[in-house]
Design an enzyme around this catalytic site. Structure first.
Site, PDB file in Angstrom:
ATOM      1  N   ARG A  62       0.122  -8.943  13.596  1.00 40.75           N
ATOM      2  CA  ARG A  62      -0.536  -7.931  12.754  1.00 40.75           C
ATOM      3  C   ARG A  62      -1.435  -8.583  11.700  1.00 40.75           C
ATOM      4  O   ARG A  62      -2.484  -8.047  11.351  1.00 40.75           O
ATOM      5  CB  ARG A  62       0.520  -7.038  12.080  1.00 40.75           C
ATOM      6  CG  ARG A  62       1.238  -6.165  13.106  1.00 40.75           C
ATOM      7  CD  ARG A  62       2.473  -5.539  12.535  1.00 40.75           C
ATOM      8  NE  ARG A  62       2.174  -4.565  11.516  1.00 40.75           N
ATOM      9  CZ  ARG A  62       3.060  -4.100  10.634  1.00 40.75           C
ATOM     10  NH1 ARG A  62       4.307  -4.547  10.647  1.00 40.75           N
ATOM     11  NH2 ARG A  62       2.711  -3.210   9.757  1.00 40.75           N
TER      12      ARG A  62
ATOM     13  N   LYS B 236       0.832  -1.216   0.000  1.00 44.28           N
ATOM     14  CA  LYS B 236       0.000   0.000   0.000  1.00 44.28           C
ATOM     15  C   LYS B 236       0.862   1.259   0.000  1.00 44.28           C
ATOM     16  O   LYS B 236       0.641   2.171  -0.782  1.00 44.28           O
ATOM     17  CB  LYS B 236      -0.937   0.017   1.226  1.00 44.28           C
ATOM     18  CG  LYS B 236      -1.912  -1.155   1.268  1.00 44.28           C
ATOM     19  CD  LYS B 236      -2.863  -1.064   2.453  1.00 44.28           C
ATOM     20  CE  LYS B 236      -2.175  -1.102   3.788  1.00 44.28           C
ATOM     21  NZ  LYS B 236      -1.447  -2.361   4.078  1.00 44.28           N
TER      22      LYS B 236
HETATM   23  P1  ADP Z   1       2.247  -1.813   3.205  1.00 48.07           P
HETATM   24  O1  ADP Z   1       2.270  -0.307   3.154  1.00 48.07           O
HETATM   25  O2  ADP Z   1       1.011  -2.398   2.577  1.00 48.07           O
HETATM   26  O3  ADP Z   1       2.487  -2.363   4.582  1.00 48.07           O
HETATM   27  P2  ADP Z   1       4.766  -1.624   1.709  1.00 48.07           P
HETATM   28  O4  ADP Z   1       4.407  -0.774   0.543  1.00 48.07           O
HETATM   29  O5  ADP Z   1       5.593  -1.009   2.778  1.00 48.07           O
HETATM   30  O6  ADP Z   1       3.454  -2.342   2.317  1.00 48.07           O
HETATM   31  O7  ADP Z   1       5.506  -2.940   1.126  1.00 48.07           O
HETATM   32  C1  ADP Z   1       6.013  -3.923   2.019  1.00 48.07           C
HETATM   33  C2  ADP Z   1       7.394  -4.378   1.522  1.00 48.07           C
HETATM   34  O8  ADP Z   1       7.229  -5.095   0.290  1.00 48.07           O
HETATM   35  C3  ADP Z   1       8.359  -3.234   1.244  1.00 48.07           C
HETATM   36  O9  ADP Z   1       9.658  -3.634   1.605  1.00 48.07           O
HETATM   37  C4  ADP Z   1       8.238  -3.011  -0.275  1.00 48.07           C
HETATM   38  O10 ADP Z   1       9.443  -2.522  -0.836  1.00 48.07           O
HETATM   39  C5  ADP Z   1       7.929  -4.424  -0.773  1.00 48.07           C
HETATM   40  N1  ADP Z   1       7.018  -4.441  -1.926  1.00 48.07           N
HETATM   41  C6  ADP Z   1       5.999  -3.575  -2.195  1.00 48.07           C
HETATM   42  N2  ADP Z   1       5.369  -3.915  -3.334  1.00 48.07           N
HETATM   43  C7  ADP Z   1       5.994  -5.046  -3.787  1.00 48.07           C
HETATM   44  C8  ADP Z   1       5.811  -5.901  -4.929  1.00 48.07           C
HETATM   45  N3  ADP Z   1       4.842  -5.654  -5.822  1.00 48.07           N
HETATM   46  N4  ADP Z   1       6.629  -6.962  -5.060  1.00 48.07           N
HETATM   47  C9  ADP Z   1       7.600  -7.213  -4.142  1.00 48.07           C
HETATM   48  N5  ADP Z   1       7.827  -6.455  -3.058  1.00 48.07           N
HETATM   49  C10 ADP Z   1       7.040  -5.378  -2.878  1.00 48.07           C
HETATM   50  P1  AMP Z   2       1.178   0.749   8.926  1.00 46.74           P
HETATM   51  O1  AMP Z   2       2.248   1.760   8.775  1.00 46.74           O
HETATM   52  O2  AMP Z   2      -0.048   1.050   8.112  1.00 46.74           O
HETATM   53  O3  AMP Z   2       1.683  -0.661   8.724  1.00 46.74           O
HETATM   54  O4  AMP Z   2       0.684   0.826  10.448  1.00 46.74           O
HETATM   55  C1  AMP Z   2       1.592   0.549  11.498  1.00 46.74           C
HETATM   56  C2  AMP Z   2       0.823   0.468  12.820  1.00 46.74           C
HETATM   57  O5  AMP Z   2       0.211   1.734  13.113  1.00 46.74           O
HETATM   58  C3  AMP Z   2      -0.335  -0.540  12.878  1.00 46.74           C
HETATM   59  O6  AMP Z   2       0.101  -1.869  13.152  1.00 46.74           O
HETATM   60  C4  AMP Z   2      -1.168   0.055  14.026  1.00 46.74           C
HETATM   61  O7  AMP Z   2      -0.586  -0.206  15.285  1.00 46.74           O
HETATM   62  C5  AMP Z   2      -1.043   1.557  13.756  1.00 46.74           C
HETATM   63  N1  AMP Z   2      -2.118   2.033  12.853  1.00 46.74           N
HETATM   64  C6  AMP Z   2      -1.961   2.519  11.590  1.00 46.74           C
HETATM   65  N2  AMP Z   2      -3.153   2.838  11.059  1.00 46.74           N
HETATM   66  C7  AMP Z   2      -4.090   2.536  11.992  1.00 46.74           C
HETATM   67  C8  AMP Z   2      -5.501   2.595  12.028  1.00 46.74           C
HETATM   68  N3  AMP Z   2      -6.225   3.041  10.976  1.00 46.74           N
HETATM   69  N4  AMP Z   2      -6.128   2.190  13.164  1.00 46.74           N
HETATM   70  C9  AMP Z   2      -5.441   1.761  14.228  1.00 46.74           C
HETATM   71  N5  AMP Z   2      -4.108   1.635  14.256  1.00 46.74           N
HETATM   72  C10 AMP Z   2      -3.419   2.020  13.156  1.00 46.74           C
END
Ligand code: ADP
Ligand code: AMP
Length: 215
Positions: A171, A13
């Site tokens: 998570r 995301k």
């Molecule tokens: P989210 O915001 O949903 O938690 P991230 O965008 O931070 O996820 O992505 C999680 C990890 O996976 C990061 O290290 C990112 O670089 C990697 N990543 C994101 N999209 C892809 C993809 N399409 N294929 C492989 N790795 C990815």
């Molecule tokens: P993220 O960066 O989206 O992976 O979020 C990291 C952490 O922040 C999550 O595991 C939660 O502890 C907190 N968090 C982020 N967004 C929310 C939300 N909408 N509601 C509650 N906790 C959140």
């Protein structure tokens, strides 16, 4: 364009949000980033959020809803916005709906980045982030040019505290129990769109662009 990005932690995301927000010139609002900024600045919100985040739990709804409403009330959100990591519970989704309704606004689409569980652990444990500018990398799938250093600002990359295997599992359980039901919630409103998130970053972005072009 007013977009919600849905998907499990590690789906991509944040990675796609950056690309979408550049393409559509809309603010990228990540509740996780807002909490992390508050933690690094040791604000009362950060101190409260840290305990939940470190354990892989959600920050309470009332706190989270308030910060999103404050953010969405800013002028730059008038043209649109991209929500990343919010809503994560039905209560948050309902609060968002009523906040937007009362302002005569509505979401254009809730876009699900669909990634099965078997991809997630490797993505999250290999994630490295820049503590200075927030840029995100992956040691295998999206490495920085200089190992361990941020391409954008040169700072040393770190692993998020909640990206350890044990916390990732927690998570994912939280996602299954509290966030996954939102897929049905937005489908019931005919707002749901989906992309396959298992391709590489460029492929997923291409699919997202196609979906958004049709909204
Ligand atoms: P989210 O915001 O949903 O938690 P991230 O965008 O931070 O996820 O992505 C999680 C990890 O996976 C990061 O290290 C990112 O670089 C990697 N990543 C994101 N999209 C892809 C993809 N399409 N294929 C492989 N790795 C990815
Ligand atoms: P993220 O960066 O989206 O992976 O979020 C990291 C952490 O922040 C999550 O595991 C939660 O502890 C907190 N968090 C982020 N967004 C929310 C939300 N909408 N509601 C509650 N906790 C959140």
């Amino acid at each position: 364009m007013k977009i919600i990005l849905l998907g499990p932690p590690g789906a991509g995301k944040g990675t796609q949000a950056k690309l979408i927000s550049d393409e559509y010139s809309i603010p990228h609002i990540s509740t996780g980033d807002i909490f992390r900024k508050n933690i690094s600045e040791k604000t009362p919100l950060g101190i409260e959020a840290k305990g939940y985040m470190d354990n892989g739990q959600l920050v309470p709804d009332d706190v989270t809803i308030r910060i999103v409403e404050d953010r969405l009330s800013m002028d730059d959100c008038k043209i649109g916005f991209l929500l990343d990591g919010f809503p994560r519970t039905t209560k948050q989704a309902e609060a968002l709906d009523s906040f937007l309704n009362s302002n005569g606004q509505k979401i254009d689409t809730a876009l699900l980045i669909d990634v099965p569980r078997e991809f997630i652990l490797e993505r999250m444990t290999g994630r490295r982030v820049c503590p200075t500018c927030g840029a995100s990398y992956h040691i295998k799938f999206n490495p920085s040019k200089n190992e361990g250093k941020c391409d954008a600002c040169g700072s040393s990359l770190i692993q998020r505290k909640d990206d350890t295997e044990e916390t990732v599992k927690e998570r994912l359980d939280v996602y299954d129990n509290q966030t996954q039901p939102l897929i049905q919630y937005f489908d019931n409103q005919n707002k749901l769109s989906r992309v396959d998130g298992t391709g590489d970053i460029k492929e997923v972005f291409q699919d997202i662009s196609n979906v958004l072009g049709a909204v």
